[in-house]
Design a protein around this motif. Structure first.
Motif, PDB file in Angstrom:
ATOM      1  N   SER A  29       3.365  17.648  27.774  1.00  0.00           N
ATOM      2  CA  SER A  29       2.192  18.229  27.446  1.00  0.00           C
ATOM      3  C   SER A  29       1.164  17.287  27.444  1.00  0.00           C
ATOM      4  O   SER A  29       0.229  17.178  26.505  1.00  0.00           O
ATOM      5  N   ALA A  30       1.251  16.167  28.164  1.00  0.00           N
ATOM      6  CA  ALA A  30       0.180  15.115  28.013  1.00  0.00           C
ATOM      7  C   ALA A  30      -1.264  15.693  28.244  1.00  0.00           C
ATOM      8  O   ALA A  30      -1.312  16.604  28.871  1.00  0.00           O
ATOM      9  N   PRO A  31      -2.181  15.379  27.521  1.00  0.00           N
ATOM     10  CA  PRO A  31      -3.634  15.924  27.497  1.00  0.00           C
ATOM     11  C   PRO A  31      -4.308  15.646  28.831  1.00  0.00           C
ATOM     12  O   PRO A  31      -5.432  16.659  29.031  1.00  0.00           O
ATOM     13  N   ARG A  32      -4.163  14.710  29.552  1.00  0.00           N
ATOM     14  CA  ARG A  32      -5.139  14.570  30.746  1.00  0.00           C
ATOM     15  C   ARG A  32      -4.344  14.662  31.973  1.00  0.00           C
ATOM     16  O   ARG A  32      -3.100  14.196  32.093  1.00  0.00           O
ATOM     17  N   PRO A  33      -4.856  15.063  32.945  1.00  0.00           N
ATOM     18  CA  PRO A  33      -4.011  15.351  34.221  1.00  0.00           C
ATOM     19  C   PRO A  33      -3.993  14.287  35.017  1.00  0.00           C
ATOM     20  O   PRO A  33      -4.663  13.077  34.707  1.00  0.00           O
ATOM     21  N   GLU A  34      -3.093  14.207  36.120  1.00  0.00           N
ATOM     22  CA  GLU A  34      -3.025  13.237  37.083  1.00  0.00           C
ATOM     23  C   GLU A  34      -4.586  12.849  37.647  1.00  0.00           C
ATOM     24  O   GLU A  34      -5.410  13.848  37.921  1.00  0.00           O
ATOM     25  N   GLY A  35      -5.058  11.791  38.218  1.00  0.00           N
ATOM     26  CA  GLY A  35      -6.458  11.356  38.276  1.00  0.00           C
ATOM     27  C   GLY A  35      -7.376  11.113  37.355  1.00  0.00           C
ATOM     28  O   GLY A  35      -8.599  10.479  37.902  1.00  0.00           O
ATOM     29  N   SER A  36      -6.963  11.436  36.220  1.00  0.00           N
ATOM     30  CA  SER A  36      -7.972  11.147  35.082  1.00  0.00           C
ATOM     31  C   SER A  36      -8.150   9.515  35.033  1.00  0.00           C
ATOM     32  O   SER A  36      -7.222   8.974  34.920  1.00  0.00           O
ATOM     33  N   GLY A  88      -5.718  15.266  16.888  1.00  0.00           N
ATOM     34  CA  GLY A  88      -6.100  16.744  17.099  1.00  0.00           C
ATOM     35  C   GLY A  88      -5.391  17.468  18.302  1.00  0.00           C
ATOM     36  O   GLY A  88      -5.734  18.512  18.776  1.00  0.00           O
ATOM     37  N   LEU A  89      -4.403  16.899  19.008  1.00  0.00           N
ATOM     38  CA  LEU A  89      -3.593  17.573  20.258  1.00  0.00           C
ATOM     39  C   LEU A  89      -2.244  18.278  19.379  1.00  0.00           C
ATOM     40  O   LEU A  89      -1.652  17.868  18.628  1.00  0.00           O
ATOM     41  N   ALA A  90      -2.157  19.479  20.098  1.00  0.00           N
ATOM     42  CA  ALA A  90      -0.723  20.178  19.699  1.00  0.00           C
ATOM     43  C   ALA A  90       0.446  19.388  19.919  1.00  0.00           C
ATOM     44  O   ALA A  90       1.405  19.591  19.129  1.00  0.00           O
ATOM     45  N   CYS A  91       0.531  18.439  21.154  1.00  0.00           N
ATOM     46  CA  CYS A  91       1.974  17.848  21.355  1.00  0.00           C
ATOM     47  C   CYS A  91       1.700  16.680  22.367  1.00  0.00           C
ATOM     48  O   CYS A  91       0.709  16.767  22.904  1.00  0.00           O
ATOM     49  N   GLY A  92       2.751  16.115  22.637  1.00  0.00           N
ATOM     50  CA  GLY A  92       2.691  14.863  23.213  1.00  0.00           C
ATOM     51  C   GLY A  92       3.245  14.974  24.768  1.00  0.00           C
ATOM     52  O   GLY A  92       3.622  16.187  24.992  1.00  0.00           O
ATOM     53  N   GLY A  93       3.387  13.798  25.279  1.00  0.00           N
ATOM     54  CA  GLY A  93       4.277  13.744  26.548  1.00  0.00           C
ATOM     55  C   GLY A  93       4.494  12.386  27.238  1.00  0.00           C
ATOM     56  O   GLY A  93       4.188  11.419  26.236  1.00  0.00           O
ATOM     57  N   THR A  94       4.556  12.356  28.443  1.00  0.00           N
ATOM     58  CA  THR A  94       4.646  11.053  28.990  1.00  0.00           C
ATOM     59  C   THR A  94       3.694  10.699  30.048  1.00  0.00           C
ATOM     60  O   THR A  94       3.763  11.837  31.138  1.00  0.00           O
ATOM     61  N   ILE A  95       3.257   9.733  30.256  1.00  0.00           N
ATOM     62  CA  ILE A  95       2.265   9.509  31.609  1.00  0.00           C
ATOM     63  C   ILE A  95       2.667   8.115  32.072  1.00  0.00           C
ATOM     64  O   ILE A  95       2.903   7.092  31.504  1.00  0.00           O
ATOM     65  N   LYS A  96       2.276   8.025  33.420  1.00  0.00           N
ATOM     66  CA  LYS A  96       2.199   6.830  34.270  1.00  0.00           C
ATOM     67  C   LYS A  96       0.709   6.450  34.471  1.00  0.00           C
ATOM     68  O   LYS A  96       0.014   7.540  35.199  1.00  0.00           O
ATOM     69  N   VAL A  97       0.407   5.385  34.288  1.00  0.00           N
ATOM     70  CA  VAL A  97      -0.874   4.898  34.635  1.00  0.00           C
ATOM     71  C   VAL A  97      -0.968   3.702  35.434  1.00  0.00           C
ATOM     72  O   VAL A  97      -0.261   2.589  35.161  1.00  0.00           O
ATOM     73  N   LEU A  98      -1.712   3.684  36.513  1.00  0.00           N
ATOM     74  CA  LEU A  98      -1.858   2.516  37.307  1.00  0.00           C
ATOM     75  C   LEU A  98      -3.274   1.759  37.038  1.00  0.00           C
ATOM     76  O   LEU A  98      -4.151   2.417  36.716  1.00  0.00           O
ATOM     77  N   VAL A  99      -2.885   0.700  36.432  1.00  0.00           N
ATOM     78  CA  VAL A  99      -3.858  -0.244  35.847  1.00  0.00           C
ATOM     79  C   VAL A  99      -4.203  -1.301  36.731  1.00  0.00           C
ATOM     80  O   VAL A  99      -3.232  -2.141  37.569  1.00  0.00           O
ATOM     81  N   GLU A 100      -5.598  -1.382  37.328  1.00  0.00           N
ATOM     82  CA  GLU A 100      -6.092  -2.237  38.098  1.00  0.00           C
ATOM     83  C   GLU A 100      -7.000  -3.193  37.599  1.00  0.00           C
ATOM     84  O   GLU A 100      -7.779  -2.664  36.642  1.00  0.00           O
ATOM     85  N   PRO A 101      -7.207  -4.467  38.395  1.00  0.00           N
ATOM     86  CA  PRO A 101      -8.118  -5.251  37.769  1.00  0.00           C
ATOM     87  C   PRO A 101      -9.692  -5.145  38.065  1.00  0.00           C
ATOM     88  O   PRO A 101     -10.584  -5.664  37.476  1.00  0.00           O
ATOM     89  N   GLY A 102      -9.812  -4.139  38.681  1.00  0.00           N
ATOM     90  CA  GLY A 102     -11.220  -3.742  39.307  1.00  0.00           C
ATOM     91  C   GLY A 102     -10.820  -2.424  39.987  1.00  0.00           C
ATOM     92  O   GLY A 102      -9.963  -1.712  40.150  1.00  0.00           O
ATOM     93  N   VAL A 103     -12.272  -1.922  40.288  1.00  0.00           N
ATOM     94  CA  VAL A 103     -12.336  -0.589  41.229  1.00  0.00           C
ATOM     95  C   VAL A 103     -12.549  -0.930  42.451  1.00  0.00           C
ATOM     96  O   VAL A 103     -13.326  -1.410  42.937  1.00  0.00           O
ATOM     97  N   ARG A 104     -11.521  -0.382  43.258  1.00  0.00           N
ATOM     98  CA  ARG A 104     -11.230  -0.903  44.566  1.00  0.00           C
ATOM     99  C   ARG A 104     -12.554  -0.166  45.444  1.00  0.00           C
ATOM    100  O   ARG A 104     -12.737   0.821  45.074  1.00  0.00           O
ATOM    101  N   PRO A 105     -12.915  -0.933  46.473  1.00  0.00           N
ATOM    102  CA  PRO A 105     -13.929  -0.497  47.159  1.00  0.00           C
ATOM    103  C   PRO A 105     -14.000   0.966  47.737  1.00  0.00           C
ATOM    104  O   PRO A 105     -14.835   1.866  47.616  1.00  0.00           O
TER     105      PRO A 105
END
Length: 354
Positions: A29-36, A88-105
């Motif tokens: 139940s992670a609070p933010r969807p893919e693409g956030s 302030g969220l009801a429950c947690g979850g697990t997310i994978k996040v792609l971390v990049e050193p910049g915003v690709r063109p």
């Protein structure tokens, strides 16, 4: 990412490098969807969110590290129920996040563009780091090592149709590739014919949900800036001219609110011959029944007629203009994300009795 463009411009104006983190996968139940997405500078100035507040500080640190080493990293965060409760969220979850050193063109170009495309990035497995672009017409620009173009195209177009970023696994001769499909849909357009009191309430609500708002009417008195100060576009014309100027396509959500046959009938005829995502028409059940009979006489099939949502809007019980506007937007949202269909009669409701 689109909603962060003003913040990106503000942060980059300082001359500091700006990195990005984007959610690629969600479990539980992670609070933010893919693409956030979330942006951060090396000194921790942040914009956006990947978890609703649970792991933003840790993500900012990961972005700073990525800026320092100059390479991306896929990070997994587990949000405990206790931590979620603290913010302030009801429950947690697990997310994978792609971390990049910049915003690709290519990400910036897609975010600033008109939409209707998917950026595919291999985050794990064979060909990690590779990327390609898939357009709404099926064109594929670039290639992912070993991934057949037709499989990539099918997965990307499915994500684009659903307007939801997603991670998929695609097989290659070198093994499985985990591919993040970042969706940049076209901005939805709310096309209203009939500048009535419900339309006045509908325009600002739709803009809050990201719609470009277009109001058309053949009557000058109904179509003034005093009535519609926030509308993106006002068109004084009959349906044929107005819809021709707009160019109806699959990004259009059409609400026919004029409640006048001389406008309603040509507007419905044109709407049903278009690929519009949603068609709704004001009127009581009796009006809708007569309207369906008229559409049959015009040669439309039952399947085509069933595209018309009428009485327009979900049955929420309210009858004030703002309540009706809310009901219409609720129905449009259900169609947009859940594929809801059928007429108001079939759904057992409709917000407008008139």
């Amino acid at each position: 990412m689109r909603d962060l463009l003003p913040e990106y411009d503000r942060l980059t104006a300082t001359g500091e490098p700006v990195g990005r983190a984007v959610v690629t996968s969600v479990w539980g139940s992670a609070p933010r969807p893919e693409g956030s997405s979330m942006l951060a500078t090396r000194d921790g100035v942040m914009a956006g969110s990947v978890s609703g507040g649970c792991v933003e500080s840790a993500t900012a640190l990961e972005i700073a590290e990525a800026i320092g080493r100059g390479s991306p990293k896929l990070v997994t965060f587990g949000v405990s129920d206790e931590k979620a409760w603290e913010v302030g969220l009801a429950c947690g979850g697990t997310i994978k996040v792609l971390v990049e050193p910049g915003v690709r063109p290519e990400v910036l170009a897609a975010a600033r563009g008109d939409g209707g495309e998917v950026l595919a990035t291999v985050t794990e497995g064979a060909g990690a780091g590779g990327s390609a672009r898939v357009l709404a017409d099926g064109a594929v620009e670039g290639a992912l090592a070993g991934v057949p173009a037709e499989r990539l195209r099918a997965a990307a177009l499915d994500a684009l149709r659903r307007e939801r970023s997603a991670t998929v696994t695609l097989e290659t001769p070198a093994g499985a590739a985990t591919v993040f499909l970042e969706v940049f849909p076209r901005q939805p357009r709310l096309v209203i014919f009939g500048g009535v009191h419900i339309a006045v309430a509908l325009v600002p609500l739709a803009q809050l949900l990201g719609y470009r708002t277009i109001v058309a009417d053949g009557r000058q008195a109904f179509l003034t800036r005093e009535r519609f100060p926030e509308a993106d576009e006002l068109i004084l014309a009959w349906p044929e001219e107005a819809f021709g100027q707009i160019g109806l396509d699959a990004s259009c959500y059409i609400c026919i609110l004029s409640h006048d046959p001389k406008f309603d009938e040509p507007a419905l005829r044109l709407a049903l011959r278009s690929p519009a995502a949603y068609i709704g028409a004001i009127g009581s059940r009796k009006t809708q029944a007569a309207r369906r009979e008229w559409l049959r006489s015009e040669g439309f099939t039952e399947e085509e007629i069933a595209r018309v949502h009428g009485p327009i809007g979900l049955e929420l019980g309210g009858r004030q203009p703002a309540e009706t506007a809310l009901a219409i937007l609720a129905e449009m949202t259900a169609v947009r994300y859940q594929g809801g269909s059928g007429t108001g009669e079939q759904r057992g409701g409709g917000a407008v009795p008139a």
